[in-house]
Design an enzyme around this catalytic site. Structure first.
Site, short mmCIF file in Angstrom:
data_model
loop_
_atom_site.label_atom_id
_atom_site.label_comp_id
_atom_site.label_asym_id
_atom_site.label_seq_id
_atom_site.Cartn_x
_atom_site.Cartn_y
_atom_site.Cartn_z
CB THR A 135 58.88 -8.68 -50.25
OG1 THR A 135 57.59 -9.23 -50.54
CG2 THR A 135 59.70 -9.77 -49.61
CB ILE A 136 54.00 -7.02 -47.97
CG1 ILE A 136 53.43 -7.49 -49.32
CG2 ILE A 136 54.11 -5.52 -47.91
CD1 ILE A 136 51.94 -7.19 -49.46
CG ASP A 137 54.71 -11.32 -51.18
OD1 ASP A 137 53.71 -10.71 -50.75
OD2 ASP A 137 54.93 -11.50 -52.38
CG MET A 175 48.82 -8.89 -52.14
SD MET A 175 49.82 -7.43 -52.42
CE MET A 175 48.87 -6.64 -53.73
NE ARG A 217 55.03 -12.22 -57.03
CZ ARG A 217 55.28 -11.11 -57.67
NH1 ARG A 217 54.45 -10.70 -58.59
NH2 ARG A 217 56.35 -10.42 -57.42
CG HIS A 234 47.86 -3.04 -54.78
ND1 HIS A 234 47.02 -3.76 -55.59
CD2 HIS A 234 49.11 -3.22 -55.26
CE1 HIS A 234 47.72 -4.35 -56.54
NE2 HIS A 234 49.00 -4.04 -56.37
CB VAL A 235 44.27 -2.33 -48.54
CG1 VAL A 235 44.18 -2.01 -47.07
CG2 VAL A 235 43.19 -1.60 -49.31
CD GLN A 236 46.98 -7.97 -48.38
OE1 GLN A 236 47.38 -9.00 -47.89
NE2 GLN A 236 46.47 -7.92 -49.60
NE ARG A 237 52.89 -3.29 -53.03
CZ ARG A 237 52.74 -3.66 -54.31
NH1 ARG A 237 52.56 -4.94 -54.60
NH2 ARG A 237 52.78 -2.79 -55.27
O1 F6P Z 1 55.71 -8.71 -54.44
C1 F6P Z 1 54.82 -8.16 -53.58
C2 F6P Z 1 53.41 -8.21 -54.12
O2 F6P Z 1 52.64 -7.39 -53.29
C3 F6P Z 1 52.82 -9.61 -54.23
O3 F6P Z 1 52.31 -10.09 -53.02
C4 F6P Z 1 51.75 -9.38 -55.26
O4 F6P Z 1 51.46 -10.57 -55.95
C5 F6P Z 1 52.38 -8.41 -56.19
O5 F6P Z 1 53.33 -7.69 -55.43
C6 F6P Z 1 51.41 -7.44 -56.83
O6 F6P Z 1 52.11 -6.66 -57.74
P1 F6P Z 1 51.60 -5.33 -58.44
O7 F6P Z 1 51.75 -4.22 -57.44
O8 F6P Z 1 52.50 -5.17 -59.59
O9 F6P Z 1 50.17 -5.53 -58.78
#
Ligand code: F6P
Length: 353
Positions: A136-138, A180, A182, A283-286
């Protein structure tokens, strides 16, 4: 040699899946699991598409050495992902066990965060042999120092803050940057520290809007006519008066966040009179390629996970402790989330204002 199917030795078939939000490094884990699984342990490796959803549907793809070649630097996941919770689907468990039988899968390597691994833990209790890989990026999974994907996300935030600094300074603006996180503010704290943020707001510590606006004003009058405020998407104010968020829940009961950056920037502009802009990194962070750190961590996790399968050590999650990869019980890893270390947050506060 008699090559009739029934006379061949039964090869253990291991399923691999990626669940929950994607993150950079998923493909590096898949590559490591499959390569070591095939070459060293002589397993038959099967990819399960779209997380637990694919296991319920029987959506499978065979994985061989060619299918995992060249994927180390690629973001996303070649297997696809979903946020499906089979325990919330009518007959979900029955579907899973009938697909396991049909595809002769003996064990699963589940790559995911608290939700995906929470399901793996429950399935283990139902009799399915599972090994978990913390993703998880979190960075909010317990029992591990780091999840892969986090380092990449922090690098992306750092670069964004460097870029936002120059435009903030040129226009004498306050920049609010929503990142991000949560339930835990790890990305905000480490990204904010690395990028020199003037305030960092996290879910663990409700913020005082007056204190922040006061600090920004003071900075302004001592000659720093710009400020950078990093806010985690799950952060909230002490008095709870000006935040609005969606009430929409996903299959794991999480509220869909996003938007505090805009609300906060309006509030700061209203209270300080300084022009303020919001940037939501979202989502750039992912996305994109994992950092070298994440590629190596993901690779170490993948190899260790398939070794656990070989050793028959199920119900475990691979974890980084110090610089060692160890195994921890899945049940402990998903029991509670890992929130920000308050010593680290205190350190970040030295640079506030
Ligand atoms: O669980 C990782 C995460 O990137 C959280 O930081 C963020 O709140 C959530 O996913 C966003 O989810 P989705 O991709 O479903 O919008």
């Amino acid at each position: 040699m008699d090559d009739k199917p029934e006379s061949r030795p039964r090869v253990m078939r291991v399923g691999v899946l990626t669940g929950g939000g994607d993150c950079p490094g998923l493909n590096a884990v898949i590559r490591a699991v499959v390569r070591k699984g095939i070459l060293n342990h002589k397993f038959d490796m099967l990819g399960i598409r779209n997380g637990w959803l694919g296991l319920m549907e029987g959506n499978m793809v065979p994985l061989d050495l060619n299918s995992i070649s060249g994927i180390l630097p690629r973001g996303g996941t070649i297997l696809g992902t979903s946020r499906t919770n089979p325990f919330k689907v009518e007959g979900g468990l029955g579907k899973i066990f009938s697909q396991l039988k049909k595809f002769e899968i003996s064990a699963i390597v589940a790559i995911g965060g608290e939700d995906t691994l929470g399901v793996a833990n429950k399935l283990q209790a139902e009799g399915l042999d599972c090994v978990g890989v913390p993703k998880t990026i979190d960075n909010d999974l317990s029992c591990t120092d780091y999840t892969f994907g986090f380092d990449t996300a922090v690098s992306i935030v750092t670069e964004a803050l460097d870029r936002l600094h120059t435009t903030a300074e040129a226009h004498h603006r306050v920049m609010v940057v929503e990142v991000m996180g949560r339930h835990a503010g790890w990305i905000a704290v480490e990204g904010g520290l690395a990028g020199g943020a003037d305030y960092i707001l996290i879910p663990e510590v409700p913020f005082d809007i007056n204190e922040i606006c006061g600090g920004i004003t003071k900075r302004h009058y001592r000659g720093k006519e710009f400020s950078i405020v990093v806010v985690a998407e799950g952060a909230s104010p002490k008095d709870d008066t000006f935040i609005t968020q969606s009430q929409e829940l996903d299959a794991f009961g999480h509220v869909r966040l996003g938007g505090i950056g805009y609300v906060l920037s309006k509030e700061i502009e209203k209270r300080t009179g300084f022009e303020t802009r919001a940037t939501v990194l979202g989502h750039v962070q992912r996305g994109g390629s994992p950092t070298a750190f994440d590629r190596i961590l993901a690779t170490r996790y993948g190899v260790a996970a398939i070794d656990l399968v070989q050793e028959g050590k199920f119900g475990q999650m691979v974890s980084l402790q110090g610089n060692k990869i160890v195994a921890v019980p899945l049940a402990e890893a998903v029991a509670k989330i890992k929130t920000v270390d308050m010593d680290l947050y205190e350190l970040a506060k030295v640079f506030f204002g």
